[in-house]
Design a protein around this motif. Structure first.
Motif, PDB file in Angstrom:
ATOM      1  N   UNK A 148      20.549  25.052  42.764  1.00 27.67           N
ATOM      2  CA  UNK A 148      21.859  24.981  42.116  1.00 27.67           C
ATOM      3  C   UNK A 148      21.780  23.957  40.985  1.00 27.67           C
ATOM      4  N   UNK A 149      22.088  24.374  39.771  1.00 32.86           N
ATOM      5  CA  UNK A 149      21.930  23.485  38.622  1.00 32.86           C
ATOM      6  C   UNK A 149      23.254  22.879  38.154  1.00 32.86           C
ATOM      7  N   UNK A 150      24.376  23.333  38.707  1.00 26.91           N
ATOM      8  CA  UNK A 150      25.680  22.748  38.389  1.00 26.91           C
ATOM      9  C   UNK A 150      26.678  23.118  39.478  1.00 26.91           C
ATOM     10  N   UNK A 151      27.653  22.232  39.711  1.00 27.02           N
ATOM     11  CA  UNK A 151      28.714  22.556  40.660  1.00 27.02           C
ATOM     12  C   UNK A 151      29.957  23.073  39.951  1.00 27.02           C
ATOM     13  N   UNK A 152      29.870  23.260  38.640  1.00 20.93           N
ATOM     14  CA  UNK A 152      31.015  23.723  37.840  1.00 20.93           C
ATOM     15  C   UNK A 152      30.952  25.231  37.628  1.00 20.93           C
ATOM     16  N   UNK A 153      32.116  25.827  37.457  1.00 24.59           N
ATOM     17  CA  UNK A 153      32.199  27.256  37.178  1.00 24.59           C
ATOM     18  C   UNK A 153      33.450  27.521  36.351  1.00 24.59           C
ATOM     19  N   UNK A 154      33.386  28.530  35.491  1.00 20.37           N
ATOM     20  CA  UNK A 154      34.553  28.894  34.691  1.00 20.37           C
ATOM     21  C   UNK A 154      35.395  29.969  35.361  1.00 20.37           C
ATOM     22  N   UNK A 155      35.001  30.414  36.558  1.00 21.61           N
ATOM     23  CA  UNK A 155      35.818  31.302  37.381  1.00 21.61           C
ATOM     24  C   UNK A 155      36.402  30.489  38.538  1.00 21.61           C
ATOM     25  N   UNK A 206      24.203  39.766  38.688  1.00 16.25           N
ATOM     26  CA  UNK A 206      25.539  39.526  38.142  1.00 16.25           C
ATOM     27  C   UNK A 206      26.586  39.771  39.220  1.00 16.25           C
ATOM     28  N   UNK A 207      27.513  38.841  39.381  1.00 14.57           N
ATOM     29  CA  UNK A 207      28.621  39.010  40.324  1.00 14.57           C
ATOM     30  C   UNK A 207      29.747  39.779  39.645  1.00 14.57           C
ATOM     31  N   UNK A 208      30.250  40.803  40.324  1.00 16.30           N
ATOM     32  CA  UNK A 208      31.341  41.620  39.781  1.00 16.30           C
ATOM     33  C   UNK A 208      32.146  42.164  40.952  1.00 16.30           C
ATOM     34  N   UNK A 209      33.340  41.613  41.155  1.00 15.63           N
ATOM     35  CA  UNK A 209      34.114  41.916  42.357  1.00 15.63           C
ATOM     36  C   UNK A 209      35.175  42.990  42.167  1.00 15.63           C
ATOM     37  N   UNK A 210      35.051  43.765  41.105  1.00 12.41           N
ATOM     38  CA  UNK A 210      35.961  44.885  40.879  1.00 12.41           C
ATOM     39  C   UNK A 210      35.704  45.491  39.518  1.00 12.41           C
ATOM     40  N   UNK A 211      35.923  46.787  39.392  1.00 12.89           N
ATOM     41  CA  UNK A 211      35.750  47.450  38.108  1.00 12.89           C
ATOM     42  C   UNK A 211      37.095  47.672  37.422  1.00 12.89           C
ATOM     43  N   UNK A 212      38.168  47.639  38.189  1.00 13.06           N
ATOM     44  CA  UNK A 212      39.513  47.706  37.615  1.00 13.06           C
ATOM     45  C   UNK A 212      39.897  46.320  37.108  1.00 13.06           C
ATOM     46  N   UNK A 249      42.689  44.713  36.561  1.00  8.16           N
ATOM     47  CA  UNK A 249      43.686  43.920  37.284  1.00  8.16           C
ATOM     48  C   UNK A 249      43.109  43.340  38.568  1.00  8.16           C
ATOM     49  N   UNK A 250      42.283  44.115  39.253  1.00  7.29           N
ATOM     50  CA  UNK A 250      41.667  43.623  40.483  1.00  7.29           C
ATOM     51  C   UNK A 250      40.664  42.512  40.168  1.00  7.29           C
ATOM     52  N   UNK A 251      39.845  42.736  39.148  1.00  8.53           N
ATOM     53  CA  UNK A 251      38.852  41.736  38.789  1.00  8.53           C
ATOM     54  C   UNK A 251      39.501  40.422  38.380  1.00  8.53           C
ATOM     55  N   UNK A 252      40.563  40.502  37.599  1.00 12.08           N
ATOM     56  CA  UNK A 252      41.253  39.275  37.188  1.00 12.08           C
ATOM     57  C   UNK A 252      41.878  38.570  38.383  1.00 12.08           C
ATOM     58  N   UNK A 253      42.368  39.337  39.338  1.00 15.74           N
ATOM     59  CA  UNK A 253      42.936  38.724  40.537  1.00 15.74           C
ATOM     60  C   UNK A 253      41.857  38.028  41.357  1.00 15.74           C
ATOM     61  N   UNK A 254      40.666  38.595  41.381  1.00 14.46           N
ATOM     62  CA  UNK A 254      39.579  37.991  42.150  1.00 14.46           C
ATOM     63  C   UNK A 254      39.027  36.740  41.474  1.00 14.46           C
ATOM     64  N   UNK A 255      38.857  36.775  40.131  1.00 11.04           N
ATOM     65  CA  UNK A 255      38.310  35.575  39.466  1.00 11.04           C
ATOM     66  C   UNK A 255      39.383  34.526  39.198  1.00 11.04           C
ATOM     67  N   UNK A 256      40.644  34.939  39.193  1.00 13.95           N
ATOM     68  CA  UNK A 256      41.817  34.058  39.147  1.00 13.95           C
ATOM     69  C   UNK A 256      41.903  33.178  37.900  1.00 13.95           C
ATOM     70  N   UNK A 257      41.199  33.581  36.823  1.00 13.47           N
ATOM     71  CA  UNK A 257      41.323  32.856  35.559  1.00 13.47           C
ATOM     72  C   UNK A 257      41.465  33.825  34.386  1.00 13.47           C
TER      73      UNK A 257
END
Length: 361
Positions: free
Chosen positions: A44-51, A148-154, A156-164
């Motif tokens: 792990x090279x950083x504990x920060x994330x933009x999601x 690559x992490x991708x928790x939805x193809x729709x 609205x769902x993807x934005x709800x999952x990444x929450x940013x």
């Protein structure tokens, strides 16, 4: 500022279970108490994330006041290289860079260029938001593959999952950029949480069939202590396979290598393959070959660990390579972890498990 909550580090040495002898491994190779060899090093090279994914870094905890690690606490690239080189000498065959979001670490391609000089496969897991910008530099530095992490193809769902409010199109563009420069085969990981994004199973399957990419579904896990995990929110891999098989017939495929965590399934019509990672319903602890180095130099022998082993202190107090080699060997040979095999719906451990954003997935 909110206090940063991390596990207390305890250098614990586990003794052999009664009646079990530790088989001497081949020279340079390490075996743990369950006869598992070390093969994969995750850094792990950083504990920060933009999601702020709901299963990893929920916004209500990792908010604007959250105290992330100061730069001085992070392992330098030189320190990472020292540890990585020693692990390779002792049997590691693959190194994966993680985070947080590893592409947020400044000049990450410089670290990759150094690691690429070692006789190992170098891979990286990312949320994909910065891949379009970074793909060429990563490939030129010597990166072999990207996940690559991708928790939805729709959207609205993807934005709800990444929450940013990141758009799915940004990640798809990053995947395309990685493919263009040859960071392949690309694996696309989706963590499924019932009631949140399990309606994306078939849409994702439809999107990535015939793409050349490998879509993988991961059971929602109780990593860390902040995601509010419940067993009834887990979508079992068997259910995932059944849903896809009903529309696109599948057949099981053998593992690529011993210890591979994803069970592989191929589309019968030749449309590619999917994978399912079942660490909750079908634990694979018995073949786990992974060890993890955290952002600030703690060595963890399990994703669900409560404590680590402090290598940074040794590095910064002038320990030589032989001392580091002995410490690493002692940690692995004392390893007896099998959390997923003993997990139940009511599993409660005293203290806090290390957060995924701190140790990587």
């Amino acid at each position: 500022m909110k206090a940063r909550i991390i596990p207390i580090v305890r250098a614990v040495r586990t003794t052999l279970p009664p009646g079990r002898d530790l088989v001497a491994p081949p020279e340079g190779e390490l075996l743990d108490l369950r006869q598992r060899r070390v093969r994969d090093l995750r850094i792990s090279v950083t504990d920060r994330c933009n999601f702020r994914c709901v299963y990893c870094m929920p916004k209500e905890i990792f908010d604007d006041d959250y105290a992330f690690l100061p730069r001085s606490k992070l392992l330098s690239f030189e320190e990472i290289m020292r540890v990585a080189r020693i692990f390779v000498e002792q049997g590691v065959e693959k190194i994966r860079l993680t985070g947080g979001e590893p592409l947020l670490r400044r000049h990450i391609e410089n670290l990759i260029e150094q690691l690429a000089k070692l006789p190992v496969e170098i891979t990286l897991t990312t949320n994909g938001s910065l891949l379009r910008k970074k793909a060429r530099a990563l490939k030129d530095a010597g990166l072999n593959r990207v996940t690559v992490s991708l928790d939805g193809i729709a959207d609205d769902v993807f934005k709800r999952m990444n929450d940013v409010d990141y758009a799915v199109g940004d990640v798809l563009d990053g995947i395309a950029a990685a493919a263009e420069v040859g960071l392949a085969p690309i694996k696309v990981n989706c963590v499924l949480k019932r009631g949140a994004n399990d309606d994306q199973i078939l849409p994702l399957a439809r999107h990535f069939r015939h793409s050349g990419h490998i879509l993988r579904f991961i059971e929602y896990m109780d990593v860390g202590s902040s995601n509010g995990w419940r067993m009834d929110e887990v979508v079992p891999s068997a259910e995932v396979v059944a849903r896809i098989n009903a529309e696109f017939p599948l057949q099981a495929v053998g593992a690529n290598y011993p210890g591979e965590v994803a069970a592989r399934w191929r589309y019968k019509d030749g449309g590619g393959e999917i994978g399912v990672i079942s660490s909750v319903t079908q634990a694979f602890c018995s073949s786990c070959t992974r060890i993890r180095l955290s952002t600030e130099g703690q060595l963890y022998t399990c994703l669900f660990a409560q404590s680590g082993h402090d290598l940074r202190a040794m590095l910064r107090q002038g320990a030589g390579d032989e001392a580091l080699r002995r410490e690493i060997a002692a940690v692995w040979r004392g390893r007896d972890d099998r959390y997923s095999e003993i997990r139940t719906a009511a599993t409660v451990l005293p203290g806090s498990k290390v957060e995924m954003s701190y140790i990587g997935g």
